[in-house]
Write a protein that holds these residues in place. Structure first.
Motif, PDB file in Angstrom:
ATOM      1  N   LYS A   9       0.834  -1.202   0.000  1.00 11.50           N
ATOM      2  CA  LYS A   9       0.000   0.000   0.000  1.00 11.50           C
ATOM      3  C   LYS A   9       0.872   1.257   0.000  1.00 11.50           C
ATOM      4  O   LYS A   9       0.589   2.221  -0.718  1.00 11.50           O
ATOM      5  CB  LYS A   9      -0.909  -0.002   1.236  1.00 11.50           C
ATOM      6  N   LEU A  45      -3.727   6.827   6.657  1.00 13.34           N
ATOM      7  CA  LEU A  45      -3.598   5.370   6.676  1.00 13.34           C
ATOM      8  C   LEU A  45      -3.538   4.854   8.108  1.00 13.34           C
ATOM      9  O   LEU A  45      -4.138   3.819   8.431  1.00 13.34           O
ATOM     10  CB  LEU A  45      -2.355   4.944   5.900  1.00 13.34           C
ATOM     11  N   TYR A  48      -6.901   4.591   9.611  1.00 21.44           N
ATOM     12  CA  TYR A  48      -7.619   3.437   9.064  1.00 21.44           C
ATOM     13  C   TYR A  48      -7.129   2.149   9.714  1.00 21.44           C
ATOM     14  O   TYR A  48      -7.931   1.296  10.124  1.00 21.44           O
ATOM     15  CB  TYR A  48      -7.428   3.367   7.546  1.00 21.44           C
TER      16      TYR A  48
END
Length: 232
Positions: A9, A45, A48
Motif C-alpha cells: 500500500k 492510513l 484506518y
C-alpha cells in the motif's frame, strides 16, 4: 492488513520526488530506506489501520523503511487506552532512528495522564538512546510548560549530559520554548550559564527567531551569548 499488504500500500502511494526531498532532511538514513509517502497520507492510513487489526505490523520491529516507522508512530499516537499506548511506545522507542519519527510521535491520550507519563519521562531521559532522550524532552516541552509547569522539569533537561547533536538541538528547542512560556524562571539558566556553550547559544538563536518573545527580551538575550563558541 498484513505487513506485506501495508508495504504494498505504501509503494502504491509512492512519490519519488518527495522521497528525494525527504531524504535530504534525514541525511543519516540511506535514500533506499525511503519510499516517498507524504505525511498527511500516512496519518490517514494510520487512522484506518488502528480500526483494523494491526498488531502484526506493530510487533514487526525493526521496520525496513522510514515510512513504516512514521506509520508506526502515527498509529501509536492514535491509541486511546493509556496502558496500551505506553506499552507500544516503550517497545518502539529503542528502534526510532531519526528526528522526524521521534518528533512526530505524539500520543493524544497523554494529555489526560500526565502524572503517569511523568514516571516514564524520568526513565526515558536517563536513556543512552539518542531519540529516547530526545522524546523525553519533547514530552516535557509538550505537556509540562503550562499549567503543570514546575521548576523540576527544566532542571531535568539542564542536567542532561550528551554530545549528540539531536539531543542538544531538542534541549535548545525546549529552553527556547520555555523562555516564551515561563521566562522569569527560565532566564536564570542562561544568566548562570547552566547549559553547555553550544546549547546555550542555540537557545538564544531560537529565542531571537521566535515571534513569541518580545524585542526587549531578545536584545537582552543577545547580550548573554557566549563569544568564541562554535555555534551552527
Amino acid at each position: 492488513m498484513t505487513i506485506e499488504e501495508i508495504r504494498n500500500k505504501l509503494f502504491e502511494m509512492q512519490d519519488l520526488k518527495y522521497r528525494d526531498f525527504e531524504s535530504k532532511l534525514n541525511p543519516a538514513i540511506p535514500i533506499d530506506d525511503f519510499i516517498g509517502v507524504r505525511t498527511p497520507v500516512l496519518r490517514k492510513l494510520a487512522k484506518y489501520l488502528i480500526k483494523d487489526e494491526c498488531e502484526e505490523f506493530l510487533e514487526n520491529l525493526p521496520h525496513k523503511y522510514f515510512e513504516e516507522n512514521q506509520l508506526h508512530a502515527f498509529i501509536i499516537s492514535e491509541i486511546k487506552v493509556f496502558d496500551k499506548c505506553i506499552d507500544r511506545l516503550c517497545e518502539f522507542l529503542p528502534y526510532v532512528n531519526n528526528w522526524a519519527t521521534c518528533d512526530q510521535t505524539s500520543p493524544k491520550i497523554f494529555k489526560k495522564y500526565k502524572s503517569q507519563l511523568e514516571s516514564y519521562i524520568n526513565e526515558w531521559i536517563k536513556s543512552e538512546e539518542t531519540y529516547t532522550v530526545r522524546f523525553a524532552v519533547k514530552m516535557l516541552m509538550e505537556h509540562f510548560l503550562d499549567d503543570d509547569y514546575e521548576i523540576k522539569y527544566p532542571e531535568m533537561v539542564a542536567n542532561i549530559k550528551s554530545d549528540e547533536y539531536y539531543v542538544k538541538m531538542m534541549v535548545a528547542w525546549y529552553f527556547a520554548t520555555a523562555l516564551a512560556k515561563q521566562y522569569d524562571s527560565i532566564i536564570i539558566y542562561l544568566e548562570k550559564y547552566r547549559l553547555n556553550s553550544w546549547t546555550h547559544n542555540k537557545t538564544i538563536q531560537k529565542s531571537v527567531e521566535s515571534y513569541r518573545i518580545s524585542q526587549e527580551k531578545k536584545e537582552y538575550l543577545k547580550r548573554l551569548r557566549i563569544k568564541n563558541s562554535r555555534n551552527c
